[in-house]
Design an enzyme around this catalytic site. Structure first.
Site, PDB file in Angstrom:
ATOM      1  N   ARG A  15      10.031   4.135  -7.103  1.00 60.09           N
ATOM      2  CA  ARG A  15      10.126   5.304  -6.209  1.00 60.09           C
ATOM      3  C   ARG A  15       9.617   4.902  -4.823  1.00 60.09           C
ATOM      4  O   ARG A  15       9.248   3.737  -4.597  1.00 60.09           O
ATOM      5  CB  ARG A  15       9.306   6.474  -6.769  1.00 60.09           C
ATOM      6  CG  ARG A  15       7.815   6.216  -6.735  1.00 60.09           C
ATOM      7  CD  ARG A  15       7.009   7.420  -7.189  1.00 60.09           C
ATOM      8  NE  ARG A  15       5.651   7.331  -6.667  1.00 60.09           N
ATOM      9  CZ  ARG A  15       4.626   8.044  -7.096  1.00 60.09           C
ATOM     10  NH1 ARG A  15       4.810   8.906  -8.081  1.00 60.09           N
ATOM     11  NH2 ARG A  15       3.431   7.920  -6.556  1.00 60.09           N
ATOM     12  N   ASP A  60       3.562  -4.645 -14.675  1.00 60.76           N
ATOM     13  CA  ASP A  60       2.270  -4.204 -14.161  1.00 60.76           C
ATOM     14  C   ASP A  60       1.761  -5.369 -13.310  1.00 60.76           C
ATOM     15  O   ASP A  60       1.432  -6.446 -13.840  1.00 60.76           O
ATOM     16  CB  ASP A  60       1.305  -3.904 -15.315  1.00 60.76           C
ATOM     17  CG  ASP A  60      -0.089  -3.525 -14.820  1.00 60.76           C
ATOM     18  OD1 ASP A  60      -0.384  -3.745 -13.624  1.00 60.76           O
ATOM     19  OD2 ASP A  60      -0.885  -3.016 -15.626  1.00 60.76           O
ATOM     20  N   TYR A 152      -9.308   0.961  -1.139  1.00 55.42           N
ATOM     21  CA  TYR A 152      -7.966   0.824  -0.548  1.00 55.42           C
ATOM     22  C   TYR A 152      -8.030  -0.004   0.736  1.00 55.42           C
ATOM     23  O   TYR A 152      -7.233  -0.928   0.937  1.00 55.42           O
ATOM     24  CB  TYR A 152      -7.389   2.221  -0.266  1.00 55.42           C
ATOM     25  CG  TYR A 152      -5.927   2.214   0.147  1.00 55.42           C
ATOM     26  CD1 TYR A 152      -4.911   2.049  -0.794  1.00 55.42           C
ATOM     27  CD2 TYR A 152      -5.554   2.380   1.484  1.00 55.42           C
ATOM     28  CE1 TYR A 152      -3.573   2.054  -0.417  1.00 55.42           C
ATOM     29  CE2 TYR A 152      -4.214   2.376   1.860  1.00 55.42           C
ATOM     30  CZ  TYR A 152      -3.228   2.223   0.905  1.00 55.42           C
ATOM     31  OH  TYR A 152      -1.893   2.215   1.276  1.00 55.42           O
ATOM     32  N   LYS A 156      -6.233  -3.634   1.394  1.00 57.72           N
ATOM     33  CA  LYS A 156      -5.184  -3.823   2.399  1.00 57.72           C
ATOM     34  C   LYS A 156      -5.610  -4.835   3.469  1.00 57.72           C
ATOM     35  O   LYS A 156      -4.765  -5.566   3.994  1.00 57.72           O
ATOM     36  CB  LYS A 156      -4.796  -2.474   3.020  1.00 57.72           C
ATOM     37  CG  LYS A 156      -4.116  -1.523   2.034  1.00 57.72           C
ATOM     38  CD  LYS A 156      -2.833  -2.117   1.465  1.00 57.72           C
ATOM     39  CE  LYS A 156      -2.081  -1.160   0.552  1.00 57.72           C
ATOM     40  NZ  LYS A 156      -0.848  -1.741   0.010  1.00 57.72           N
ATOM     41  N   THR A 187       6.202   9.627   1.547  1.00 58.42           N
ATOM     42  CA  THR A 187       6.430   9.343   0.124  1.00 58.42           C
ATOM     43  C   THR A 187       5.422  10.189  -0.661  1.00 58.42           C
ATOM     44  O   THR A 187       4.524  10.801  -0.077  1.00 58.42           O
ATOM     45  CB  THR A 187       6.170   7.856  -0.226  1.00 58.42           C
ATOM     46  OG1 THR A 187       4.770   7.599  -0.102  1.00 58.42           O
ATOM     47  CG2 THR A 187       6.961   6.909   0.655  1.00 58.42           C
TER      48      THR A 187
HETATM   49  N1  LIG Z   1       3.137   6.093   2.058  1.00 59.41           N
HETATM   50  C1  LIG Z   1       2.360   5.650   3.018  1.00 59.41           C
HETATM   51  O1  LIG Z   1       2.029   6.399   3.954  1.00 59.41           O
HETATM   52  C2  LIG Z   1       1.896   4.220   3.031  1.00 59.41           C
HETATM   53  C3  LIG Z   1       1.302   3.747   4.216  1.00 59.41           C
HETATM   54  C4  LIG Z   1       0.891   2.427   4.284  1.00 59.41           C
HETATM   55  C5  LIG Z   1       1.085   1.579   3.201  1.00 59.41           C
HETATM   56  N2  LIG Z   1       1.637   2.054   2.050  1.00 59.41           N
HETATM   57  C6  LIG Z   1       1.825   1.117   0.955  1.00 59.41           C
HETATM   58  O2  LIG Z   1       3.206   0.991   0.676  1.00 59.41           O
HETATM   59  C7  LIG Z   1       3.392   0.660  -0.700  1.00 59.41           C
HETATM   60  C8  LIG Z   1       4.371   1.654  -1.319  1.00 59.41           C
HETATM   61  O3  LIG Z   1       3.797   2.941  -1.219  1.00 59.41           O
HETATM   62  P1  LIG Z   1       4.614   4.299  -1.424  1.00 59.41           P
HETATM   63  O4  LIG Z   1       4.178   5.223  -0.351  1.00 59.41           O
HETATM   64  O5  LIG Z   1       6.058   4.039  -1.640  1.00 59.41           O
HETATM   65  O6  LIG Z   1       3.900   4.788  -2.775  1.00 59.41           O
HETATM   66  P2  LIG Z   1       4.440   5.478  -4.104  1.00 59.41           P
HETATM   67  O7  LIG Z   1       3.220   5.970  -4.770  1.00 59.41           O
HETATM   68  O8  LIG Z   1       5.542   6.429  -3.800  1.00 59.41           O
HETATM   69  O9  LIG Z   1       5.084   4.237  -4.908  1.00 59.41           O
HETATM   70  C9  LIG Z   1       4.285   3.215  -5.421  1.00 59.41           C
HETATM   71  C10 LIG Z   1       5.008   2.553  -6.576  1.00 59.41           C
HETATM   72  O10 LIG Z   1       4.147   1.515  -7.083  1.00 59.41           O
HETATM   73  C11 LIG Z   1       4.171   1.609  -8.502  1.00 59.41           C
HETATM   74  N3  LIG Z   1       2.956   1.036  -9.088  1.00 59.41           N
HETATM   75  C12 LIG Z   1       1.686   1.536  -9.092  1.00 59.41           C
HETATM   76  N4  LIG Z   1       0.868   0.741  -9.784  1.00 59.41           N
HETATM   77  C13 LIG Z   1       1.624  -0.294 -10.227  1.00 59.41           C
HETATM   78  C14 LIG Z   1       1.346  -1.461 -10.998  1.00 59.41           C
HETATM   79  N5  LIG Z   1       0.114  -1.701 -11.493  1.00 59.41           N
HETATM   80  N6  LIG Z   1       2.352  -2.325 -11.242  1.00 59.41           N
HETATM   81  C15 LIG Z   1       3.597  -2.081 -10.783  1.00 59.41           C
HETATM   82  N7  LIG Z   1       3.931  -0.987 -10.061  1.00 59.41           N
HETATM   83  C16 LIG Z   1       2.951  -0.121  -9.791  1.00 59.41           C
HETATM   84  C17 LIG Z   1       4.285   3.095  -8.806  1.00 59.41           C
HETATM   85  O11 LIG Z   1       4.719   3.326 -10.124  1.00 59.41           O
HETATM   86  C18 LIG Z   1       5.291   3.516  -7.728  1.00 59.41           C
HETATM   87  O12 LIG Z   1       6.627   3.370  -8.176  1.00 59.41           O
HETATM   88  C19 LIG Z   1       1.993   0.674  -1.319  1.00 59.41           C
HETATM   89  O13 LIG Z   1       1.477  -0.639  -1.376  1.00 59.41           O
HETATM   90  C20 LIG Z   1       1.191   1.507  -0.355  1.00 59.41           C
HETATM   91  O14 LIG Z   1      -0.193   1.198  -0.394  1.00 59.41           O
HETATM   92  C21 LIG Z   1       2.039   3.351   1.941  1.00 59.41           C
END
Ligand SMILES: NC(=O)c1ccc[n+]([C@@H]2O[C@H](COP(=O)([O-])OP(=O)(O)OC[C@H]3O[C@@H](n4cnc5c(N)ncnc54)[C@H](O)[C@@H]3O)[C@@H](O)[C@H]2O)c1
Length: 249
Positions: A15, A60, A152, A156, A187
């Site tokens: 997702r 995982d 977190y 990062k 998201t």
């Molecule tokens: N959304 C934001 O604002 C934002 C900002 C900066 C960075 N990020 C980073 O971007 C990346 C994606 O985030 P997103 O917003 O799409 O989040 P999200 O929560 O929508 O998606 C994260 C996905 O990672 C999967 N996941 C979680 N733990 C896992 C594991 N142990 N093994 C495999 N898969 C696993 C989840 O099942 C999910 O499908 C992340 O690393 C997040 O930290 C997000």
């Protein structure tokens, strides 16, 4: 930004940004290996993209055996791995005084340990192919601090450092490693998190496709001279403070 012929392995692809990146990579000509703990969702996405274009794998990222199995399955299906997108991540809200060992180790184990284990797992295939590109999804939380999310932030910042260490080691093999630093992106991870966006000069969240653009650039040969670098897409968040006096100077 053509990815024709490339095979891209994306973690956390069920997702959010990972799923968007998967669709965009396929649209750019790539075949994709989609790993996630949410197996049903990643299988559905692979079916949507087609069996000749996508393979779903239970992954995982904190588990070394899962990475070994994922890389083997990807090589068996597509014969090569050109790009790894270390995208999987979790966000937990506990301040430093109250953060348990379990939470600290879980967040570091997935966000940073998962990235490390992914890089380690794809190195042999990329060396054999004569090169590759690894894209580590960090955050603006890897460039500046935020209160209340110490694990977190540490994970990062760690991803940013890991990127540089790996880039230096792997440059002789034609393997590039870069980090991407998204700001607030729409998201499920940040749903209802911010009461306003006053900390963002553009005053809006980003869309997953705006991050996918950067990921595809780094995955493609268009970024052939970039390694060990940080690529930011954050609406100006880390550029500096928005104008606090705009309404009444
Ligand atoms: N959304 C934001 O604002 C934002 C900002 C900066 C960075 N990020 C980073 O971007 C990346 C994606 O985030 P997103 O917003 O799409 O989040 P999200 O929560 O929508 O998606 C994260 C996905 O990672 C999967 N996941 C979680 N733990 C896992 C594991 N142990 N093994 C495999 N898969 C696993 C989840 O099942 C999910 O499908 C992340 O690393 C997040 O930290 C997000």
């Amino acid at each position: 930004m053509d990815l024709t012929g490339k095979v891209v392995l994306i973690s956390g692809a069920a997702r959010g940004m990972g799923a968007h990146e998967a669709r965009r990579c396929v649209a750019a000509g790539a075949r994709v290996i989609l790993g996630d703990v949410q197996v049903a969702d990643v299988v559905a996405l692979a079916e949507e993209l087609g069996p000749d274009k996508a393979l779903a794998v239970q992954l995982d990222v904190s588990c070394t055996e899962d990475w070994t199995r994922t890389v083997s399955a990807g090589l068996e299906r597509f014969g090569r791995i050109d790009v790894l997108v270390n995208n999987a991540g979790i966000l937990r809200f506990t301040d430093t005084e109250n953060c348990s060992d379990e939470e600290w180790e879980q967040v570091l184990g997935i966000n940073l340990g998962g990235g490390f284990k992914g890089i380690r797992a794809v190195i042999p295939a990329m060396k054999e192919a004569g090169g590759g590109s690894i894209v580590n999804i960090s955050s603006t939380a890897g460039l500046k601090g935020f209160g209340g999310v110490p694990a977190y932030i540490a994970s990062k910042f760690g991803m940013r450092g890991l990127t540089k260490a790996a880039a230096i080691e792997l440059a002789p093999y034609g393997i590039r490693v870069n980090s991407v630093h998204p700001g607030n992106v729409e998201t499920e991870m940040i749903e209802d998190l911010y009461p306003n966006l006053n900390h963002v000069p553009m005053k809006r969240v980003g869309q997953p496709d705006e991050i996918a653009n950067l990921v595809i650039f780094l995955a493609s040969d268009a970024s052939s001279f970039s390694t060990g670098s940080e690529f930011v897409a954050d609406g100006g968040e880390t550029g500096g403070m928005p104008d606090l006096f705009a309404d009444g100077r």
